[in-house]
Design an enzyme around this catalytic site. Structure first.
Site, PDB file in Angstrom:
ATOM      1  N   LYS A 152      10.813  12.559   8.263  1.00 24.38           N
ATOM      2  CA  LYS A 152       9.650  12.626   7.632  1.00 24.38           C
ATOM      3  C   LYS A 152       8.110  13.527   8.256  1.00 24.38           C
ATOM      4  O   LYS A 152       8.259  14.946   7.855  1.00 24.38           O
ATOM      5  CB  LYS A 152       8.859  10.750   7.819  1.00 24.38           C
ATOM      6  CG  LYS A 152       7.341  11.180   7.428  1.00 24.38           C
ATOM      7  CD  LYS A 152       6.478   9.946   7.241  1.00 24.38           C
ATOM      8  CE  LYS A 152       5.517  10.229   8.481  1.00 24.38           C
ATOM      9  NZ  LYS A 152       4.623  10.681   9.492  1.00 24.38           N
ATOM     10  N   ASN A 153       8.466  13.677   9.683  1.00 23.41           N
ATOM     11  CA  ASN A 153       8.048  14.470  10.281  1.00 23.41           C
ATOM     12  C   ASN A 153       8.569  16.418   9.983  1.00 23.41           C
ATOM     13  O   ASN A 153       7.489  17.012  11.047  1.00 23.41           O
ATOM     14  CB  ASN A 153       7.571  14.095  11.558  1.00 23.41           C
ATOM     15  CG  ASN A 153       6.546  13.235  12.331  1.00 23.41           C
ATOM     16  OD1 ASN A 153       5.575  12.536  10.940  1.00 23.41           O
ATOM     17  ND2 ASN A 153       6.156  12.561  13.046  1.00 23.41           N
TER      18      ASN A 153
ATOM     19  N   ARG B  23      -2.302  12.317   6.521  1.00 25.73           N
ATOM     20  CA  ARG B  23      -3.018  13.283   7.304  1.00 25.73           C
ATOM     21  C   ARG B  23      -1.749  14.795   7.590  1.00 25.73           C
ATOM     22  O   ARG B  23      -2.773  15.445   7.960  1.00 25.73           O
ATOM     23  CB  ARG B  23      -2.876  12.645   9.096  1.00 25.73           C
ATOM     24  CG  ARG B  23      -3.988  11.776   8.884  1.00 25.73           C
ATOM     25  CD  ARG B  23      -3.738  11.683  10.574  1.00 25.73           C
ATOM     26  NE  ARG B  23      -4.298  12.713  11.060  1.00 25.73           N
ATOM     27  CZ  ARG B  23      -5.304  13.135  11.886  1.00 25.73           C
ATOM     28  NH1 ARG B  23      -6.460  12.326  10.842  1.00 25.73           N
ATOM     29  NH2 ARG B  23      -5.540  13.990  12.210  1.00 25.73           N
TER      30      ARG B  23
ATOM     31  N   CYS C  30      -7.908   7.185  12.174  1.00 23.78           N
ATOM     32  CA  CYS C  30      -7.006   6.146  11.609  1.00 23.78           C
ATOM     33  C   CYS C  30      -6.647   5.335  12.580  1.00 23.78           C
ATOM     34  O   CYS C  30      -7.267   5.050  13.461  1.00 23.78           O
ATOM     35  CB  CYS C  30      -6.115   6.626  11.007  1.00 23.78           C
ATOM     36  SG  CYS C  30      -4.791   7.057  12.772  1.00 23.78           S
TER      37      CYS C  30
ATOM     38  N   ARG D 109      -8.593  10.743  15.469  1.00 26.58           N
ATOM     39  CA  ARG D 109      -6.901  12.341  15.480  1.00 26.58           C
ATOM     40  C   ARG D 109      -8.522  13.927  15.095  1.00 26.58           C
ATOM     41  O   ARG D 109      -8.324  13.945  13.501  1.00 26.58           O
ATOM     42  CB  ARG D 109      -7.044  11.929  13.927  1.00 26.58           C
ATOM     43  CG  ARG D 109      -5.638  10.566  14.207  1.00 26.58           C
ATOM     44  CD  ARG D 109      -4.730  10.227  15.153  1.00 26.58           C
ATOM     45  NE  ARG D 109      -3.512  11.334  14.696  1.00 26.58           N
ATOM     46  CZ  ARG D 109      -2.709  10.459  13.826  1.00 26.58           C
ATOM     47  NH1 ARG D 109      -2.229   9.882  13.695  1.00 26.58           N
ATOM     48  NH2 ARG D 109      -1.212  11.362  13.181  1.00 26.58           N
ATOM     49  N   PRO D 110      -8.231  14.260  16.185  1.00 26.23           N
ATOM     50  CA  PRO D 110      -9.602  15.421  16.081  1.00 26.23           C
ATOM     51  C   PRO D 110      -8.220  16.989  15.292  1.00 26.23           C
ATOM     52  O   PRO D 110      -7.234  16.396  15.613  1.00 26.23           O
ATOM     53  CB  PRO D 110     -10.124  15.761  17.596  1.00 26.23           C
ATOM     54  CG  PRO D 110      -8.744  15.512  18.174  1.00 26.23           C
ATOM     55  CD  PRO D 110      -8.616  14.329  17.659  1.00 26.23           C
TER      56      PRO D 110
ATOM     57  N   LEU E 172      -7.486  21.643  17.560  1.00 29.71           N
ATOM     58  CA  LEU E 172      -6.537  22.323  18.625  1.00 29.71           C
ATOM     59  C   LEU E 172      -6.397  23.850  17.311  1.00 29.71           C
ATOM     60  O   LEU E 172      -5.735  24.669  17.088  1.00 29.71           O
ATOM     61  CB  LEU E 172      -5.275  22.184  18.958  1.00 29.71           C
ATOM     62  CG  LEU E 172      -6.101  20.985  20.364  1.00 29.71           C
ATOM     63  CD1 LEU E 172      -4.880  20.097  21.233  1.00 29.71           C
ATOM     64  CD2 LEU E 172      -5.654  21.950  21.609  1.00 29.71           C
TER      65      LEU E 172
ATOM     66  N   ASP F 226       5.650   7.576  18.709  1.00 29.63           N
ATOM     67  CA  ASP F 226       6.103   6.814  17.512  1.00 29.63           C
ATOM     68  C   ASP F 226       6.764   5.561  17.595  1.00 29.63           C
ATOM     69  O   ASP F 226       7.414   4.727  16.183  1.00 29.63           O
ATOM     70  CB  ASP F 226       7.198   7.354  16.483  1.00 29.63           C
ATOM     71  CG  ASP F 226       5.356   8.469  15.832  1.00 29.63           C
ATOM     72  OD1 ASP F 226       4.503   8.259  16.008  1.00 29.63           O
ATOM     73  OD2 ASP F 226       5.981   9.344  15.188  1.00 29.63           O
TER      74      ASP F 226
ATOM     75  N   ARG G 254       5.171   4.246   3.760  1.00 25.74           N
ATOM     76  CA  ARG G 254       5.033   5.978   4.487  1.00 25.74           C
ATOM     77  C   ARG G 254       6.570   6.660   4.480  1.00 25.74           C
ATOM     78  O   ARG G 254       6.163   8.131   4.967  1.00 25.74           O
ATOM     79  CB  ARG G 254       3.320   5.763   4.757  1.00 25.74           C
ATOM     80  CG  ARG G 254       2.397   5.773   4.399  1.00 25.74           C
ATOM     81  CD  ARG G 254       0.734   6.197   4.568  1.00 25.74           C
ATOM     82  NE  ARG G 254       1.720   7.194   5.703  1.00 25.74           N
ATOM     83  CZ  ARG G 254       1.351   7.483   7.200  1.00 25.74           C
ATOM     84  NH1 ARG G 254       0.507   6.763   7.603  1.00 25.74           N
ATOM     85  NH2 ARG G 254       1.970   8.670   7.928  1.00 25.74           N
TER      86      ARG G 254
HETATM   87  C1  UD1 Z   1       2.281  14.088  14.895  1.00 27.99           C
HETATM   88  C2  UD1 Z   1       3.483  13.136  13.812  1.00 27.99           C
HETATM   89  C3  UD1 Z   1       3.102  11.634  14.655  1.00 27.99           C
HETATM   90  C4  UD1 Z   1       2.884  11.873  16.126  1.00 27.99           C
HETATM   91  C5  UD1 Z   1       1.929  12.099  16.421  1.00 27.99           C
HETATM   92  C6  UD1 Z   1       2.429  12.365  18.425  1.00 27.99           C
HETATM   93  C7  UD1 Z   1       3.674  14.254  11.812  1.00 27.99           C
HETATM   94  C8  UD1 Z   1       3.528  14.735  11.183  1.00 27.99           C
HETATM   95  N1  UD1 Z   1       3.043  13.169  12.470  1.00 27.99           N
HETATM   96  O1  UD1 Z   1       0.973  13.643  14.673  1.00 27.99           O
HETATM   97  O2  UD1 Z   1       4.105  11.194  13.824  1.00 27.99           O
HETATM   98  O3  UD1 Z   1       2.889  10.471  16.476  1.00 27.99           O
HETATM   99  O4  UD1 Z   1       2.347  13.969  16.186  1.00 27.99           O
HETATM  100  O5  UD1 Z   1       3.870  13.028  18.450  1.00 27.99           O
HETATM  101  O6  UD1 Z   1       4.609  14.775  12.608  1.00 27.99           O
HETATM  102  N2  UD1 Z   1      -4.894  15.818  19.740  1.00 27.99           N
HETATM  103  C9  UD1 Z   1      -6.532  16.808  20.009  1.00 27.99           C
HETATM  104  N3  UD1 Z   1      -7.118  18.060  19.245  1.00 27.99           N
HETATM  105  C10 UD1 Z   1      -5.563  18.194  17.831  1.00 27.99           C
HETATM  106  C11 UD1 Z   1      -4.589  17.653  17.651  1.00 27.99           C
HETATM  107  C12 UD1 Z   1      -4.808  16.972  18.716  1.00 27.99           C
HETATM  108  O7  UD1 Z   1      -6.672  16.620  21.023  1.00 27.99           O
HETATM  109  O8  UD1 Z   1      -6.010  19.197  17.339  1.00 27.99           O
HETATM  110  C13 UD1 Z   1      -4.539  14.883  20.018  1.00 27.99           C
HETATM  111  C14 UD1 Z   1      -4.479  13.828  19.107  1.00 27.99           C
HETATM  112  O9  UD1 Z   1      -5.239  13.030  19.552  1.00 27.99           O
HETATM  113  C15 UD1 Z   1      -3.042  12.888  20.238  1.00 27.99           C
HETATM  114  C16 UD1 Z   1      -2.663  13.968  20.393  1.00 27.99           C
HETATM  115  O10 UD1 Z   1      -3.377  14.832  20.625  1.00 27.99           O
HETATM  116  O11 UD1 Z   1      -3.924  11.760  21.285  1.00 27.99           O
HETATM  117  C17 UD1 Z   1      -1.026  14.572  19.454  1.00 27.99           C
HETATM  118  O12 UD1 Z   1      -1.181  14.198  18.521  1.00 27.99           O
HETATM  119  P1  UD1 Z   1      -0.547  15.029  17.629  1.00 27.99           P
HETATM  120  O13 UD1 Z   1       0.484  15.997  17.972  1.00 27.99           O
HETATM  121  O14 UD1 Z   1      -1.712  17.030  17.010  1.00 27.99           O
HETATM  122  O15 UD1 Z   1      -0.526  14.211  15.902  1.00 27.99           O
HETATM  123  P2  UD1 Z   1      -0.032  14.541  14.798  1.00 27.99           P
HETATM  124  O16 UD1 Z   1      -0.010  16.237  14.699  1.00 27.99           O
HETATM  125  O17 UD1 Z   1      -1.489  14.302  13.711  1.00 27.99           O
END
Ligand code: UD1
Length: 424
Positions: A24-25, A95, A119, A124-125, A128, A310, A402
């Protein structure tokens, strides 16, 4: 939406084969990347999931048309570049919709993307994502909950993309999808190294991008003027594979997983072996079995190649039955513990301290009605239900749909007593 639940009668040993589907990812950002392409894209091994259908719907609104050629195979083509708005209605359901931000700004020079908000697994900021795109020359403004992005031209840049919790998977995806069409070289330091990012990079290179170092913390992208189309097969889903490995372990069963890529699961294999689970490479794929008592272990989730967040809920369910105390810390999503209260309804003995839980192993779990809060938590509860004494009903099963393709069918085929019922 139909309200459904899964009813499980626990106690059956699982035995047989479960084929692992496309990730999926990986599929979601690769589908979004089709926005960048001038010609047809053919994607294979696309899993049949609600999130994939949501992404196809969003892409259709953004002028990317698709056609299903056969099961798991789609042809996509950009037909209209007018609409650049990913609306809240779709983003709030999934998301990963934010993955259209990078391709839209790179190809169409503007994007309006609803911000996803929090969520069940926590805040979930997207700071970055925005910082990375701004480094390439994008201007951003938040209006009415939508991020408005525009640029005249994207210019390659060197950037550090690490956050408080390490690298970000979808921020790395967004920045790389924008940087492929930027002028000059982009270097991303602290890029996410997940196999799904490698798959996205491979797909983009097939279409004519020039990306190197994907899969390492330093990724280099030499901008090109356009991407053509191409054909690509989506990488196997390591989280689906890990979930069935734990299903074999928790039921003292034996499952062979054709399609699973063991090289993407070294941390998971290591931890499971230390818990006392047998994991071998068989001719057809990974073979997982367990007939011994489960040892308690300490597990910390981290970005890849660490143990994946995950699989935290599913592993927690397993450790509920270990012979002693285990400590699980989620360093990626420190609030991802909604499943704990539900596992306790099934007799688990768990105490939470911040981003850590202490699990006191119990002799058995007992069936109960429980509520799924998110995708992976649902899987954790189903695994607990497979071994619990009596009947477990997992409600709000739409979370599961999902990200798991026909999970109850796959479990039933290897001996699980599980069915889908309407709940309402
Ligand atoms: C992706 C995966 C999700 C998995 C997660 C972590 C997809 C579609 N989803 O989610 O299944 O659980 O990686 O392996 O690929 N963060 C910030 N700022 C940002 C973005 C993220 O601080 O701008 C933080 C998040 O809150 C979290 C960490 O970074 O603590 C990792 O999140 P991230 O890798 O971004 O998760 P996703 O890409 O949303």
């Amino acid at each position: 939406m139909k309200v459904e639940c899964l009813e499980i009668n626990g106690g059956n040993r699982l035995k047989g084969e479960v084929a692992i589907g496309g990730a999926k990812n990986a599929a979601l950002p690769i589908l979004a990347a089709c926005i960048l392409c001038e010609e047809d894209v053919v994607l294979r091994n696309v899993p049949d999931l609600r999130d994939v259908r949501s992404m196809l719907k969003l892409l259709a609104r953004l002028g990317v048309k698709h056609e299903q050629l056969e099961e798991g195979v789609f042809r996509l083509r950009v037909e209209d570049e007018m609409n650049c708005h990913a609306e809240y209605e779709l983003v709030s359901q999934m998301r990963a919709s934010v993955c259209v931000m990078g391709p839209l700004i790179a190809k169409r020079k503007r994007a309006q993307v609803a911000m996803p908000g929090g969520c069940a697994i926590g805040d979930r900021p997207v700071n970055l994502h925005i910082e990375g795109l701004e480094a390439l020359g994008v201007e951003s403004d938040l209006v009415n909950g939508d991020m408005m992005l525009k640029c005249k031209k994207l210019r390659g840049a060197e950037m550090f993309l690490g956050g408080s919790y390490g690298s970000s998977v979808t921020a790395t995806a967004n920045v790389m999808m924008a940087a492929v069409l930027a002028e000059g070289r982009t270097v991303i330091e602290s890029a996410a190294c997940e196999p799904e990012i490698v798959d996205l990079g491979d797909f983009l290179n097939t279409c004519g991008a020039n990306i190197s170092g994907h899969g390492t913390p330093r990724m280099t992208i030499e901008g090109v003027t356009s991407l053509k189309g191409g054909e690509h097969t989506v990488v196997a889903d390591r989280i689906e594979a890990g979930t069935y490995m734990i299903a074999a372990a928790i039921t003292n069963g034996e499952l062979t997983l054709p399609g699973a890529r063991v090289e993407h699961m070294i941390a998971v294999v290591d931890r499971l072996r230390r818990i006392g689970v047998n994991v071998e490479r068989g001719e057809k794929g990974i073979v997982v079995s367990s007939s011994r008592r489960l040892e308690p272990r300490d597990i910390t989730t981290q970005p890849y190649p660490g143990f994946p967040t995950d699989l935290q809920a599913q592993t927690t369910a397993l450790l509920c039955l270990a012979d002693g105390n285990s400590v699980v810390t989620d360093k990626v999503f420190p609030d991802r513990f909604m499943h704990i209260a539900e596992l306790k309804r099934m007799g688990a003995n768990i105490r939470r301290e911040g981003s850590t839980i202490v699990i006191h192993g119990v002799k058995r779990l007992v069936g109960a009605p429980v509520m799924a809060s998110d995708l992976r938590a649902s899987a954790g509860l189903i695994l607990a239900g497979l071994i619990a004494k009596g009947t477990t009903r997992v409600r709000r099963v739409y979370h599961l749909d999902r990200g798991y393709e026909r999970m109850e069918e796959k479990l039933r085929a290897v001996g699980g007593d599980i069915q889908r019922l309407s709940d309402g």
